[in-house]
Write a protein that holds these residues in place. Sequence first.
Motif, short mmCIF file in Angstrom:
data_model
loop_
_atom_site.label_atom_id
_atom_site.label_comp_id
_atom_site.label_asym_id
_atom_site.label_seq_id
_atom_site.Cartn_x
_atom_site.Cartn_y
_atom_site.Cartn_z
N VAL A 189 0.90 -1.26 -0.04
CA VAL A 189 0.09 -0.02 0.02
C VAL A 189 0.85 1.15 0.05
N LYS A 190 0.57 2.29 -0.83
CA LYS A 190 1.41 3.27 -0.97
C LYS A 190 0.67 4.64 -0.14
N VAL A 191 -0.14 4.53 0.69
CA VAL A 191 -0.77 5.64 1.47
C VAL A 191 -0.45 4.99 2.77
N ASN A 192 0.56 5.83 3.77
CA ASN A 192 0.90 5.42 4.95
C ASN A 192 -0.27 5.19 6.10
N ALA A 193 -1.08 6.04 5.97
CA ALA A 193 -2.10 6.25 6.94
C ALA A 193 -2.86 4.69 6.88
N PHE A 194 -3.19 4.76 5.58
CA PHE A 194 -4.19 3.35 5.36
C PHE A 194 -3.49 2.26 5.33
N ASP A 195 -2.20 2.33 5.18
CA ASP A 195 -1.25 0.99 5.13
C ASP A 195 -1.53 0.56 6.84
N LEU A 196 -1.32 1.40 7.76
CA LEU A 196 -1.20 0.69 8.99
C LEU A 196 -2.57 0.09 9.43
N VAL A 197 -3.63 0.70 9.07
CA VAL A 197 -4.91 0.07 9.13
C VAL A 197 -5.21 -1.17 8.57
N TYR A 198 -4.57 -1.37 7.25
CA TYR A 198 -4.78 -2.59 6.51
C TYR A 198 -3.99 -3.68 7.11
N ARG A 199 -2.53 -3.40 7.31
CA ARG A 199 -1.89 -4.36 7.94
C ARG A 199 -2.43 -4.86 9.44
N GLU A 200 -3.16 -4.01 10.11
CA GLU A 200 -3.88 -4.43 11.38
C GLU A 200 -4.87 -5.42 10.91
N TYR A 201 -5.71 -5.21 9.90
CA TYR A 201 -6.78 -6.09 9.52
C TYR A 201 -6.21 -7.37 8.95
N LEU A 202 -5.16 -7.14 8.29
CA LEU A 202 -4.62 -8.43 7.76
C LEU A 202 -4.09 -9.32 8.40
N MET A 203 -3.28 -8.98 9.57
CA MET A 203 -2.76 -9.90 10.58
C MET A 203 -3.82 -10.33 11.70
N LYS A 204 -4.99 -9.37 12.00
CA LYS A 204 -5.37 -9.98 13.05
C LYS A 204 -7.03 -10.25 12.88
N LEU A 205 -7.73 -9.52 11.83
CA LEU A 205 -8.87 -9.79 11.50
C LEU A 205 -9.03 -10.92 10.53
N LEU A 206 -8.36 -10.71 9.52
CA LEU A 206 -8.45 -11.74 8.12
C LEU A 206 -8.57 -13.24 8.88
N PRO A 207 -7.95 -13.79 9.73
CA PRO A 207 -8.08 -15.16 9.90
C PRO A 207 -9.48 -15.29 10.62
#
Length: 238
Positions: free
Chosen positions: A160-178
């Motif tokens: 992701v190329k938008v830093n603020a969104f990247d933080l939210v995305y990675r939180e979703y990816l690692m914790k919420l996706l599973p």
Amino acid sequence: MTRAQLDKQPDQVAAMFDRTARRYDLVNDVISLGQVRFWRKAVAAAVDAGPGEIVLDLGAGTGTSTDAFTTLGARAIASDFSLGMLRTGVRRHGGNALSGSGIPFIAGDALRLPFADDAFDAVTISVALRNVHDTSQALREMLRVTRPGGRLVILEFSHVKVNAFDLVYREYLMKLLPRVATVFGSNDDSYAYLAESIRDWPDQPTLARTIQEAGWQRVAWRNLTMGIVAIHRGFKPA
């Protein structure tokens, strides 16, 4: 069997997808918030396969992505190394691996493709290249089976190329996706691996260099959904 690890041993990855096959398309739609449908259309437009052309769709899973390549009159082959995914795809396409919808389903390892040299006008792989044990070897195999002047189209998760969104995305990816995958009846260990493999995958310029080093020319990429995924495209030397 334990969950697949990031060394991507083929038997572990194939077994993981065998376990998730039945719900795979549904969960993908949910966890991408429907974006996967837009991504498929973008890949089909990039492949731009017309009448008389033959497309190889690698990592095709259940063949959901393969359908889009036949709308302009091209022929398409769905190939995957997960037999569970292929069996699910065959059932959904009429119950015959060599007829049904007209799309053949063929088991194949991206590192040793069961196809002749120069056999395809285009080769494509969507959100599956990062699951291959040896990326460079797979790209060379794709080059081998593509006709001179033919094209490669890769859709893969990226950075992701938008830093603020990247933080939210990675939180979703690692914790919420599973957890979301579990709610919809899929294997949470499988999606924990998938989240880690996305985080571990190289960024857009690095993948472009790897594609070039494998022998492809005129390599370029385009970000979709702020860089959550990117489409990389290249051509086999004529």
